[in-house]
Design an enzyme around this catalytic site. Structure first.
Site, PDB file in Angstrom:
ATOM      1  N   HIS A 175       0.843  -1.203   0.000  1.00  0.00           N
ATOM      2  CA  HIS A 175       0.000   0.000   0.000  1.00  0.00           C
ATOM      3  C   HIS A 175       0.881   1.256   0.000  1.00  0.00           C
ATOM      4  O   HIS A 175       0.629   2.199  -0.746  1.00  0.00           O
ATOM      5  CB  HIS A 175      -0.918   0.019   1.228  1.00  0.00           C
ATOM      6  CG  HIS A 175      -2.175  -0.746   1.067  1.00  0.00           C
ATOM      7  ND1 HIS A 175      -2.221  -2.117   1.160  1.00  0.00           N
ATOM      8  CD2 HIS A 175      -3.439  -0.334   0.835  1.00  0.00           C
ATOM      9  CE1 HIS A 175      -3.467  -2.520   0.980  1.00  0.00           C
ATOM     10  NE2 HIS A 175      -4.228  -1.464   0.775  1.00  0.00           N
TER      11      HIS A 175
ATOM     12  N   HIS B 265       1.535  -3.871   9.588  1.00  0.00           N
ATOM     13  CA  HIS B 265       2.908  -3.624   9.144  1.00  0.00           C
ATOM     14  C   HIS B 265       3.745  -3.047  10.265  1.00  0.00           C
ATOM     15  O   HIS B 265       3.249  -2.308  11.110  1.00  0.00           O
ATOM     16  CB  HIS B 265       2.946  -2.644   7.968  1.00  0.00           C
ATOM     17  CG  HIS B 265       2.585  -3.253   6.665  1.00  0.00           C
ATOM     18  ND1 HIS B 265       3.379  -4.157   6.011  1.00  0.00           N
ATOM     19  CD2 HIS B 265       1.488  -3.103   5.894  1.00  0.00           C
ATOM     20  CE1 HIS B 265       2.792  -4.529   4.880  1.00  0.00           C
ATOM     21  NE2 HIS B 265       1.625  -3.914   4.792  1.00  0.00           N
TER      22      HIS B 265
END
Length: 175
Positions: free
Chosen positions: A111, A150
Site C-alpha cells: 500500500h 505492518h
C-alpha cells in the site's frame, strides 16, 4: 544476522509504541478509510482520467505510472515472498491486528509503495501539490501501522521502493 535481529527488535519496539497510543481506536477507524484510498481503485480512476483527457502531459503521466507499476508490482511480490517476514500478529505473541490482511507477509508494505509511487508521479507534473500528495501517501503508510498489519520498516521500505521506481519511470517519459 545480528544486525537483522537488532533491526527487528527496534521495529517491534516502535510498533508497540504506536500501538500503545491513547487514541488507538480512533486512529484505527480513520486508518481503515485512509488505507482503502491506497487499494488501487483511485489509481485506476486517475489513469482513466489521464487517458480520456488526451493532454500530452497527462498521457506522459499515465505512461510513467503504468511503467512504474509494471516494475514495482513484480518487484514487490518477489521481495515479499522471498524475505517472508511475518506480520505483527504472527510475530508478536498475543497481538491481534485491527484488520485481516490479504496476504501472509509484511515486508515491504505494498500500500505504501503504491501510494508513494503515485504521489511521486503526480508531484513530478504538479510540484505545487507535492506536500498534499506526499502527506496522503505518508498517511496511507501510517494507516498500515495503526491497523497493525505492518512494522515501521515495512512502510519505510515501501516508501523507498515506490518513490525510486517512480523516479526511474518518470525519467523515461518526462524530460
Amino acid at each position: 544476522m545480528k544486525l537483522i535481529h537488532a533491526i527487528h527488535r527496534c521495529d517491534v519496539f516502535m510498533f508497540i509504541w504506536f500501538m500503545n497510543r491513547k487514541h488507538l481506536e480512533f486512529c484505527a477507524r480513520c486508518s481503515r478509510w485512509v488505507s482503502r484510498t491506497g487499494d488501487g481503485y483511485l489509481y485506476a480512476l486517475l489513469g482513466l482520467y489521464w487517458f480520456a483527457s488526451g493532454d500530452e502531459l497527462n498521457l506522459a503521466l499515465l505512461k510513467s505510472a503504468l511503467l512504474a507499476f509494471a516494475i514495482e508490482r513484480p518487484l514487490y511480490f518477489i521481495v515479499k515472498n522471498s524475505l517472508r517476514r511475518d506480520r505483527p500478529a504472527a510475530a508478536i505473541r498475543d497481538y491481534r491486528s485491527f484488520i485481516i490482511p490479504s496476504d501472509r507477509f509484511s515486508f515491504p508494505s505494498g500500500h505504501t509503495s503504491g501510494a508513494f509511487l503515485m504521489a511521486t508521479v503526480i508531484a513530478a507534473a504538479y510540484p505545487a501539490c507535492l506536500p498534499a500528495w506526499y502527506g496522503w501517501a505518508g498517511a496511507v503508510g501510517l494507516s498500515r501501522i495503526f491497523l497493525g498489519v505492518h512494522f515501521p520498516t515495512d512502510v519505510l521500505v515501501g516508501l523507498a521502493m515506490g518513490t525510486t521506481v517512480a523516479f526511474l519511470s518518470l525519467g523515461v517519459f518526462l524530460t
